[in-house]
Design a protein around this motif. Structure first.
Motif, PDB file in Angstrom:
ATOM      1  N   THR A   1      -4.821  -9.910  -7.455  1.00 25.79           N
ATOM      2  CA  THR A   1      -4.296  -9.073  -6.369  1.00 25.79           C
ATOM      3  C   THR A   1      -2.846  -9.419  -6.075  1.00 25.79           C
ATOM      4  OG1 THR A   1      -6.482  -8.858  -5.374  1.00 25.79           O
ATOM      5  CG2 THR A   1      -4.596  -8.426  -3.940  1.00 25.79           C
TER       6      THR A   1
ATOM      7  N   THR B   1      -0.116  -6.429  -7.076  1.00 23.63           N
ATOM      8  CA  THR B   1       0.332  -5.614  -5.947  1.00 23.63           C
ATOM      9  C   THR B   1       1.860  -5.539  -5.841  1.00 23.63           C
ATOM     10  OG1 THR B   1       0.039  -5.202  -3.589  1.00 23.63           O
ATOM     11  CG2 THR B   1       0.305  -7.488  -4.246  1.00 23.63           C
ATOM     12  N   ALA B   2       2.318  -4.438  -5.321  1.00 21.07           N
ATOM     13  CA  ALA B   2       3.748  -4.263  -5.076  1.00 21.07           C
ATOM     14  C   ALA B   2       4.108  -4.634  -3.636  1.00 21.07           C
ATOM     15  CB  ALA B   2       4.152  -2.815  -5.352  1.00 21.07           C
ATOM     16  N   ASP B   3       3.091  -4.775  -2.795  1.00 23.33           N
ATOM     17  CA  ASP B   3       3.307  -5.114  -1.393  1.00 23.33           C
ATOM     18  C   ASP B   3       3.512  -6.623  -1.254  1.00 23.33           C
ATOM     19  OD1 ASP B   3       3.397  -4.999   1.387  1.00 23.33           O
ATOM     20  OD2 ASP B   3       1.201  -5.060   1.576  1.00 23.33           O
ATOM     21  N   THR B   4       4.680  -7.028  -0.785  1.00 26.55           N
ATOM     22  CA  THR B   4       4.979  -8.465  -0.689  1.00 26.55           C
ATOM     23  C   THR B   4       4.113  -9.161   0.352  1.00 26.55           C
ATOM     24  OG1 THR B   4       6.811  -8.028   0.830  1.00 26.55           O
ATOM     25  CG2 THR B   4       7.354  -8.246  -1.503  1.00 26.55           C
ATOM     26  N   ALA B   5       3.734  -8.498   1.420  1.00 21.63           N
ATOM     27  CA  ALA B   5       2.888  -9.120   2.439  1.00 21.63           C
ATOM     28  C   ALA B   5       1.501  -9.418   1.871  1.00 21.63           C
ATOM     29  CB  ALA B   5       2.783  -8.221   3.670  1.00 21.63           C
ATOM     30  N   THR B   6       0.957  -8.490   1.087  1.00 20.31           N
ATOM     31  CA  THR B   6      -0.349  -8.708   0.453  1.00 20.31           C
ATOM     32  C   THR B   6      -0.270  -9.839  -0.558  1.00 20.31           C
ATOM     33  OG1 THR B   6      -0.906  -6.378   0.750  1.00 20.31           O
ATOM     34  CG2 THR B   6      -2.194  -7.599  -0.861  1.00 20.31           C
ATOM     35  N   ALA B   7       0.787  -9.853  -1.350  1.00 20.62           N
ATOM     36  CA  ALA B   7       0.961 -10.919  -2.341  1.00 20.62           C
ATOM     37  C   ALA B   7       1.096 -12.275  -1.654  1.00 20.62           C
ATOM     38  CB  ALA B   7       2.183 -10.631  -3.210  1.00 20.62           C
TER      39      ALA B   7
ATOM     40  N   THR C   1      -0.024 -13.207   1.309  1.00 22.75           N
ATOM     41  CA  THR C   1      -1.321 -13.586   1.880  1.00 22.75           C
ATOM     42  C   THR C   1      -2.292 -14.029   0.792  1.00 22.75           C
ATOM     43  OG1 THR C   1      -0.979 -12.001   3.668  1.00 22.75           O
ATOM     44  CG2 THR C   1      -3.218 -12.787   3.324  1.00 22.75           C
TER      45      THR C   1
ATOM     46  N   PRO D   1      12.184 -12.224  -1.429  1.00 21.55           N
ATOM     47  CA  PRO D   1      11.502 -11.644  -2.595  1.00 21.55           C
ATOM     48  C   PRO D   1      12.077 -12.107  -3.933  1.00 21.55           C
ATOM     49  CG  PRO D   1      12.976 -10.032  -1.647  1.00 21.55           C
ATOM     50  CD  PRO D   1      13.045 -11.254  -0.765  1.00 21.55           C
TER      51      PRO D   1
END
Length: 178
Positions: free
Chosen positions: A35, A39-45, A47, A125
């Motif tokens: 995940t 993922t492209a979402d830095t917040a998800t990465a 976490t 990032p």
């Protein structure tokens, strides 16, 4: 030393539970790492990397050590012995290698991943995601599955017939009858 039936069953349940926990933690780690990597979402990465560090190292190391302790107890307390059969010796080698790698390789890699997650969460990032985590999430479950298959099918027979002082009871009965 042979384990009694009840004791053997209790140790066997402990062994099965610890291996199952180890496989579950490995699969959860795989989901988190994939995940975070995909993922492209830095917040998800961020976490996912931080969660991987929290749930994997010490619980996985605990499960592997419990698996090792119960496995050695079962091997020494049953007819199989610790290195009397190839399948037991290979399972022991897999467990020892993986337990060592959890502490020496996975722990530092997950620490680096958590640090990467912290930097991502702080808005940096430009940090490079740790690549060394892709390999363990495929190899570790494969090795654990191989250990389970070895437990079920018990292939390859004995390691050596020479020097084995435990003779089958049939042979001893035949000798007494002569």
């Amino acid at each position: 030393m042979r384990l009694g039936t009840r004791t053997r069953k209790v140790v066997l349940v402990g062994h099965i539970v610890s291996v199952s926990a180890w496989i579950g933690i490995d699969l959860a780690l795989g989901v988190l790492v994939l995940t975070a990597t995909i993922t492209a979402d830095t917040a998800t990465a961020a976490t996912a990397f931080q969660a991987a560090h929290l749930i994997a190292v010490w619980p996985m190391l605990t499960a592997s050590l419990l698996s090792l302790a119960t496995g050695v107890t079962l091997a020494l307390g049953t007819k199989y012995g610790l290195i009397r059969y190839w399948w037991v010796a290979v399972k022991l080698a897999i467990n020892l290698a993986m337990t060592t790698l959890i502490y020496l390789s996975l722990r530092p890699g997950l620490y680096a991943a958590a640090e990467h997650g912290r930097r991502l969460a702080a808005g940096d990032p430009a940090t490079q995601p740790p690549e060394q985590l892709i390999y363990p999430i495929f190899v570790a479950p494969s090795l654990l599955l191989a250990a389970v298959v070895l437990s079920v099918f018990k292939p390859w027979g004995r390691t050596s017939r020479r020097g084995d002082t435990a003779q089958p009871r049939r042979y001893l009965r035949r000798r007494r009858a002569i």
